[in-house]
Design a protein around this motif. Structure first.
Motif, PDB file in Angstrom:
ATOM      1  N   GLY A 231       0.870  -1.019   0.023  1.00  0.00           N
ATOM      2  CA  GLY A 231       0.009   0.043  -0.170  1.00  0.00           C
ATOM      3  C   GLY A 231       0.912   1.462  -0.071  1.00  0.00           C
ATOM      4  N   GLY A 232       0.177   2.435   0.296  1.00  0.00           N
ATOM      5  CA  GLY A 232       0.602   3.774  -0.033  1.00  0.00           C
ATOM      6  C   GLY A 232       0.231   4.519  -1.075  1.00  0.00           C
ATOM      7  N   THR A 233       0.377   5.652  -0.920  1.00  0.00           N
ATOM      8  CA  THR A 233      -0.032   6.471  -2.061  1.00  0.00           C
ATOM      9  C   THR A 233       1.170   7.292  -2.438  1.00  0.00           C
ATOM     10  N   ASP A 234       1.096   8.049  -3.874  1.00  0.00           N
ATOM     11  CA  ASP A 234       2.205   8.431  -4.441  1.00  0.00           C
ATOM     12  C   ASP A 234       1.984  10.036  -4.690  1.00  0.00           C
ATOM     13  N   ARG A 235       2.687  10.710  -4.049  1.00  0.00           N
ATOM     14  CA  ARG A 235       2.790  12.416  -3.939  1.00  0.00           C
ATOM     15  C   ARG A 235       3.990  12.879  -4.528  1.00  0.00           C
ATOM     16  N   SER A 236       4.831  11.943  -4.972  1.00  0.00           N
ATOM     17  CA  SER A 236       6.185  12.438  -5.273  1.00  0.00           C
ATOM     18  C   SER A 236       6.427  12.098  -7.018  1.00  0.00           C
ATOM     19  N   ASN A 237       7.470  12.902  -7.518  1.00  0.00           N
ATOM     20  CA  ASN A 237       7.671  12.751  -8.709  1.00  0.00           C
ATOM     21  C   ASN A 237       8.872  11.603  -8.911  1.00  0.00           C
ATOM     22  N   ARG A 238       9.043  10.933  -8.082  1.00  0.00           N
ATOM     23  CA  ARG A 238      10.148  10.014  -7.945  1.00  0.00           C
ATOM     24  C   ARG A 238       9.821   8.706  -7.186  1.00  0.00           C
ATOM     25  N   ALA A 239       9.999   7.760  -7.702  1.00  0.00           N
ATOM     26  CA  ALA A 239       9.513   6.396  -7.319  1.00  0.00           C
ATOM     27  C   ALA A 239      10.177   6.270  -5.852  1.00  0.00           C
ATOM     28  N   CYS A 240      11.484   6.858  -5.710  1.00  0.00           N
ATOM     29  CA  CYS A 240      12.288   6.776  -4.323  1.00  0.00           C
ATOM     30  C   CYS A 240      12.057   8.073  -3.565  1.00  0.00           C
ATOM     31  N   GLY A 241      11.018   8.747  -4.042  1.00  0.00           N
ATOM     32  CA  GLY A 241      10.648  10.100  -2.961  1.00  0.00           C
ATOM     33  C   GLY A 241      10.015   9.444  -1.484  1.00  0.00           C
ATOM     34  N   SER A 242      10.223  10.520  -0.910  1.00  0.00           N
ATOM     35  CA  SER A 242       9.548  10.365   0.429  1.00  0.00           C
ATOM     36  C   SER A 242       7.844  10.091   0.638  1.00  0.00           C
ATOM     37  N   LEU A 243       7.275  10.920  -0.442  1.00  0.00           N
ATOM     38  CA  LEU A 243       5.999  10.875  -0.438  1.00  0.00           C
ATOM     39  C   LEU A 243       5.488   9.934  -1.461  1.00  0.00           C
ATOM     40  N   SER A 244       5.909   8.835  -1.242  1.00  0.00           N
ATOM     41  CA  SER A 244       5.525   7.412  -1.923  1.00  0.00           C
ATOM     42  C   SER A 244       5.482   6.156  -1.184  1.00  0.00           C
ATOM     43  N   PRO A 245       4.827   5.055  -1.868  1.00  0.00           N
ATOM     44  CA  PRO A 245       4.952   3.951  -1.125  1.00  0.00           C
ATOM     45  C   PRO A 245       6.459   3.646  -0.618  1.00  0.00           C
ATOM     46  N   HIS A 246       7.672   4.056  -1.399  1.00  0.00           N
ATOM     47  CA  HIS A 246       8.860   3.930  -0.868  1.00  0.00           C
ATOM     48  C   HIS A 246       9.018   4.462   0.569  1.00  0.00           C
ATOM     49  N   GLY A 247       8.483   5.618   0.837  1.00  0.00           N
ATOM     50  CA  GLY A 247       8.399   6.443   2.181  1.00  0.00           C
ATOM     51  C   GLY A 247       7.098   5.905   3.008  1.00  0.00           C
ATOM     52  N   TYR A 248       6.368   5.200   2.615  1.00  0.00           N
ATOM     53  CA  TYR A 248       5.151   4.562   3.300  1.00  0.00           C
ATOM     54  C   TYR A 248       4.351   5.621   3.514  1.00  0.00           C
ATOM     55  N   TYR A 249       4.179   6.531   2.387  1.00  0.00           N
ATOM     56  CA  TYR A 249       3.082   7.622   2.359  1.00  0.00           C
ATOM     57  C   TYR A 249       1.823   7.040   2.484  1.00  0.00           C
ATOM     58  N   GLY A 250       1.043   7.407   3.358  1.00  0.00           N
ATOM     59  CA  GLY A 250      -0.308   6.973   3.841  1.00  0.00           C
ATOM     60  C   GLY A 250      -0.378   5.884   4.386  1.00  0.00           C
ATOM     61  N   ILE A 251       0.622   5.089   4.773  1.00  0.00           N
ATOM     62  CA  ILE A 251       0.684   3.728   5.668  1.00  0.00           C
ATOM     63  C   ILE A 251       1.283   4.032   6.788  1.00  0.00           C
ATOM     64  N   GLU A 252       1.904   5.256   7.053  1.00  0.00           N
ATOM     65  CA  GLU A 252       2.713   5.383   8.226  1.00  0.00           C
ATOM     66  C   GLU A 252       2.324   4.828   9.566  1.00  0.00           C
ATOM     67  N   ASP A 253       0.942   5.012   9.893  1.00  0.00           N
ATOM     68  CA  ASP A 253       0.315   4.420  11.056  1.00  0.00           C
ATOM     69  C   ASP A 253       0.531   3.010  11.188  1.00  0.00           C
ATOM     70  N   LYS A 254       0.221   2.129  10.295  1.00  0.00           N
ATOM     71  CA  LYS A 254       0.502   0.691  10.200  1.00  0.00           C
ATOM     72  C   LYS A 254       1.788   0.377  10.439  1.00  0.00           C
ATOM     73  N   VAL A 255       2.907   0.880   9.598  1.00  0.00           N
ATOM     74  CA  VAL A 255       4.179   0.545   9.700  1.00  0.00           C
ATOM     75  C   VAL A 255       4.771   0.932  11.093  1.00  0.00           C
TER      76      VAL A 255
END
Length: 273
Positions: A231-255
Motif C-alpha cells: 500500500g501507500g499513495t504517491d505524491r512524489s515525482n520520483r519512485a524513491c521519493g519520501s511521499l510515495s510507497p517507498h516512504g510509506y506515505y499513507g500507511i505510516e501508522d500501520k508501519v
C-alpha cells in the motif's frame, strides 16, 4: 540465527565521549522537542532533533535517507520534514518512544559515506548519547539510504549498547551513492533485526524482494524478522521519493504499529535479562 518472515498486506487488512551544548534530561518524566548541538568524538558538531514523551519506554535513533539533509535550524524549524522518520515522529511519541534524529554534518551529503568506519563512529556517538537522556533500551532505525547507516552502526555498536536494529526500504542496488546495505557489515550485526519491505515500493535501488537476502546475510544476529507490507499513495515525482510507497506515505501508522510491536517485544526481552 532464526529468520522469520511475516507477510502483512495492509492494502487488504486495512544518538563515551560527547560534549553536549544542552543539559541532559534529569529523568524520564521530562519531555519536549529540541535541537541539540552534539560534539561528536571526531570533534565535529552535529545538529540533532530530540523528542520525548513524558515517560518514554525506549529511544529510537532514526536515520533518514537521501542526502541526510533534515534542515534542522537552531530555532527548531525543520526545513526538510518529508522523510518518513521525520514526519512520523509524533506517531512514535504517541507509542511511548523517545526519538533522536541526526541532521547531515557541516552540510555535507551522506551519499556514499554511510557504510564508512567514520560514519559508524557517528552512529555510535548517537547510540552512546541516547542513555544520557533516559537510561532505556536504544534501537536504530534507518530508512532507504539511512538503512545503510543503521546497519553499519549496528555492526559496530559496542556490546550491550544497542537492543535492536530496524531496516526499512533498504537500498540494495548500487545507484548514485555507490553503496548499499550489503556494504555495511551485515554479518557483524549481533542484535535482533527487523527488516520491513513494502511490496508496492517501485524504487529501483530498493527492491522489496531483496529483504530476504538482507536477512540471510545477518548470520550472527540472534533473531531476524522480515515483514512485508503493501500500500501507500504517491505524491512524489520520483519512485524513491519520501511521499510515495517507498516512504510509506499513507500507511505510516500501520508501519509504526508493526515496528512498535516488535520493539515492545524486545524491550521485554531486555528487561528479562
Amino acid at each position: 540465527m532464526t529468520i522469520k518472515t511475516f507477510i502483512l498486506s495492509w492494502g487488504l487488512a486495512a544518538i563515551c565521549a560527547l560534549v553536549l551544548s544542552t543539559p541532559a534530561l534529569a529523568d524520564a518524566d521530562n519531555s519536549g522537542e529540541r535541537i541539540i548541538d552534539l560534539k561528536l568524538s571526531s570533534g565535529k558538531h552535529q545538529h540533532t532533533l530530540y523528542v520525548a514523551p513524558p515517560s518514554p519506554r525506549a529511544t529510537i535513533v532514526m536515520l533518514p535517507g537521501g542526502a541526510g539533509d533534515v534542515g534542522l535550524a537552531r530555532n527548531g524549524d525543520i526545513r526538510h520534514g518529508h522523510n518518513f522518520v521525520v514526519r512520523s515522529r509524533d506517531m512514535w511519541l504517541a507509542k511511548g518512544y523517545a526519538v533522536l534524529i541526526p541532521d547531515w554534518i557541516n552540510r555535507e551529503s551522506l551519499r556514499g559515506a554511510r557504510s564508512s568506519p567514520e560514519y559508524a563512529a557517528v552512529v555510535e556517538d548517537l547510540i552512546q548519547y541516547a542513555p544520557t537522556q533516559v537510561a532505556l533500551p536504544v534501537f536504530l532505525l534507518g530508512t532507504s539510504q539511512g538503512s545503510i547507516a543503521a546497519a553499519n552502526g549496528a555492526a559496530h555498536a559496542p556490546a550491550g549498547a544497542l537492543t535492536g536494529v530496524i531496516l526499512t526500504e533498504s537500498v540494495t542496488v548500487r545507484g548514485g551513492s555507490h553503496e548499499t546495505v550489503f556494504d555495511a557489515g551485515l554479518d557483524d550485526i549481533r542484535v535482533p533485526a527487523l527488516i520491513v519491505a513494502n511490496k508496492d515500493d517501485r524504487c529501483d535501488v530498493a527492491p522489496p524482494s531483496d529483504a530476504t537476502k538482507i536477512a540471510a546475510a545477518m548470520i550472527h544476529s540472534p533473531d531476524v524478522r522480515v515483514v512485508e507490507v503493501s500500500g501507500g499513495t504517491d505524491r512524489s515525482n520520483r519512485a524513491c521519493g519520501s511521499l510515495s510507497p517507498h516512504g510509506y506515505y499513507g500507511i505510516e501508522d500501520k508501519v509504526v504499529g508493526i515496528v512498535g510491536s516488535w520493539i515492545d517485544a524486545h524491550i521485554g526481552d531486555t528487561l528479562k535479562r
